[in-house]
Design a protein around this motif. Structure first.
Motif, PDB file in Angstrom:
ATOM      1  N   ILE A  42       1.052  -0.983   0.299  1.00 16.17           N
ATOM      2  CA  ILE A  42       0.319   0.125   0.161  1.00 16.17           C
ATOM      3  C   ILE A  42       0.530   1.005   0.256  1.00 16.17           C
ATOM      4  O   ILE A  42       1.724   1.061   0.799  1.00 16.17           O
ATOM      5  N   PRO A  43       1.168   2.071  -1.003  1.00 15.70           N
ATOM      6  CA  PRO A  43       2.128   3.593  -1.095  1.00 15.70           C
ATOM      7  C   PRO A  43       1.439   3.899  -0.079  1.00 15.70           C
ATOM      8  O   PRO A  43       3.224   4.602   0.559  1.00 15.70           O
ATOM      9  N   GLN A  44       0.590   4.011   0.508  1.00 17.29           N
ATOM     10  CA  GLN A  44       0.585   5.417   1.532  1.00 17.29           C
ATOM     11  C   GLN A  44       1.006   4.994   2.519  1.00 17.29           C
ATOM     12  O   GLN A  44       1.813   5.607   3.548  1.00 17.29           O
ATOM     13  N   VAL A  45       1.117   3.803   3.219  1.00 15.58           N
ATOM     14  CA  VAL A  45       2.022   2.677   4.182  1.00 15.58           C
ATOM     15  C   VAL A  45       2.884   2.837   3.854  1.00 15.58           C
ATOM     16  O   VAL A  45       4.264   2.771   4.797  1.00 15.58           O
ATOM     17  N   ILE A  46       3.821   2.508   2.576  1.00 11.50           N
ATOM     18  CA  ILE A  46       5.300   2.465   2.142  1.00 11.50           C
ATOM     19  C   ILE A  46       5.492   3.875   2.739  1.00 11.50           C
ATOM     20  O   ILE A  46       6.621   3.883   3.098  1.00 11.50           O
ATOM     21  N   GLU A  47       5.013   5.115   2.256  1.00  7.40           N
ATOM     22  CA  GLU A  47       5.570   6.136   2.664  1.00  7.40           C
ATOM     23  C   GLU A  47       5.932   7.246   3.992  1.00  7.40           C
ATOM     24  O   GLU A  47       7.029   7.495   4.267  1.00  7.40           O
ATOM     25  N   ASP A  48       4.641   6.219   4.738  1.00  7.17           N
ATOM     26  CA  ASP A  48       4.585   6.274   6.179  1.00  7.17           C
ATOM     27  C   ASP A  48       6.143   5.721   6.508  1.00  7.17           C
ATOM     28  O   ASP A  48       6.098   6.319   7.849  1.00  7.17           O
ATOM     29  N   LEU A  49       5.912   4.366   6.201  1.00  3.42           N
ATOM     30  CA  LEU A  49       7.049   3.439   6.708  1.00  3.42           C
ATOM     31  C   LEU A  49       8.774   4.296   6.625  1.00  3.42           C
ATOM     32  O   LEU A  49       8.957   4.284   7.470  1.00  3.42           O
ATOM     33  N   ARG A  50       8.217   5.127   5.875  1.00  2.00           N
ATOM     34  CA  ARG A  50       9.610   4.714   5.068  1.00  2.00           C
ATOM     35  C   ARG A  50       9.919   6.622   6.039  1.00  2.00           C
ATOM     36  O   ARG A  50      11.169   6.675   5.929  1.00  2.00           O
ATOM     37  N   TYR A  51       9.173   7.796   6.470  1.00  3.10           N
ATOM     38  CA  TYR A  51       9.234   8.907   7.156  1.00  3.10           C
ATOM     39  C   TYR A  51       9.855   8.013   8.582  1.00  3.10           C
ATOM     40  O   TYR A  51      10.027   8.425   9.285  1.00  3.10           O
ATOM     41  N   LEU A  52       9.176   7.220   9.207  1.00  4.99           N
ATOM     42  CA  LEU A  52       9.419   7.043  10.782  1.00  4.99           C
ATOM     43  C   LEU A  52      10.519   5.853  10.732  1.00  4.99           C
ATOM     44  O   LEU A  52      10.814   6.860  11.996  1.00  4.99           O
ATOM     45  N   GLN A  53      11.080   5.341   9.388  1.00  4.90           N
ATOM     46  CA  GLN A  53      12.074   5.129  10.122  1.00  4.90           C
ATOM     47  C   GLN A  53      13.458   5.287  10.438  1.00  4.90           C
ATOM     48  O   GLN A  53      13.872   5.179  11.876  1.00  4.90           O
ATOM     49  N   PRO A  54      13.644   6.466   9.593  1.00  6.40           N
ATOM     50  CA  PRO A  54      14.782   7.106  10.445  1.00  6.40           C
ATOM     51  C   PRO A  54      14.046   7.941  11.252  1.00  6.40           C
ATOM     52  O   PRO A  54      15.634   8.422  12.584  1.00  6.40           O
ATOM     53  N   MET A  55      13.092   8.328  11.569  1.00  2.00           N
ATOM     54  CA  MET A  55      12.621   9.359  12.524  1.00  2.00           C
ATOM     55  C   MET A  55      12.910   8.035  14.569  1.00  2.00           C
ATOM     56  O   MET A  55      13.087   8.778  15.311  1.00  2.00           O
ATOM     57  N   VAL A  56      12.877   7.350  14.164  1.00  2.00           N
ATOM     58  CA  VAL A  56      12.624   6.209  15.020  1.00  2.00           C
ATOM     59  C   VAL A  56      14.651   6.384  15.554  1.00  2.00           C
ATOM     60  O   VAL A  56      15.169   6.064  16.959  1.00  2.00           O
TER      61      VAL A  56
END
Length: 180
Positions: A42-56
């Protein structure tokens, strides 16, 4: 004689401070987010996860180093949470079992890893001051992964399986409306 770095997986591994445990937990969470990205379609989920990964990873470094997670980052994470909740609010008004698609299951693992990170961060607060918004951010991360998992299941037509505890009182589930 200088230590050969191949024999050192993490420079702080032998510290007794709980900071190390927090850093290891958030590293594990970041790894699991990468796994979720690899199986999500799901593109929106992928985009959000790609944002969250470096945030963690920024959260990871915010305890030992310079605080990199800001109040604005907390607001942005809250906005992500609200966006998913608006899509799945009827499915999250009760406890559900962590199940469903492969991606949803990995997102549930991310949720669990985030909770472990919260607990490790709590232990850090017992020995040093941690900005409250970091604790809020870590807690909210767990909730974001939960609503993402439910959203992914929803997008693939997978129903949530309610969990009714025999140990704790829970509110009754709403009956689903059926249309004839």
């Amino acid at each position: 004689m200088k230590k050969d770095m191949r024999y050192l997986c993490y420079p702080f591994m032998r510290e007794s401070a709980p900071t190390v445990d927090f850093e290891i937990r958030t590293d594990s969470l970041t790894t699991r987010i990468g796994e979720a990205i690899s199986v999500t379609d799901i593109p929106q989920v992928i985009e959000d996860l790609r944002y969250l990964q470096p945030m963690v990873y920024h959260l990871n470094g915010s305890v030992r180093g310079k605080v990199a997670i800001t109040e604005q980052d907390l607001i942005e994470l809250s906005d992500i949470y609200d966006r998913y909740v608006s899509e799945v609010k009827d499915a999250i008004d009760h406890f559900v079992l962590p199940q469903g698609t492969h991606a949803a299951c990995i997102l549930h693992v991310c949720r669990s890893e985030a909770k472990k990170s919260v607990r490790a961060l709590y232990h850090v607060t017992l020995v040093r001051e941690v900005p409250e918004h970091l604790m809020d951010y870590a807690n909210l991360l767990a909730n974001v992964f939960f609503v993402m998992a439910v959203y992914v299941n929803n997008q693939h037509g997978v129903d949530e399986i309610p969990f009714v505890s025999k140990s704790y009182p829970t509110k009754p589930m709403k009956k689903k409306e059926t249309h004839s």
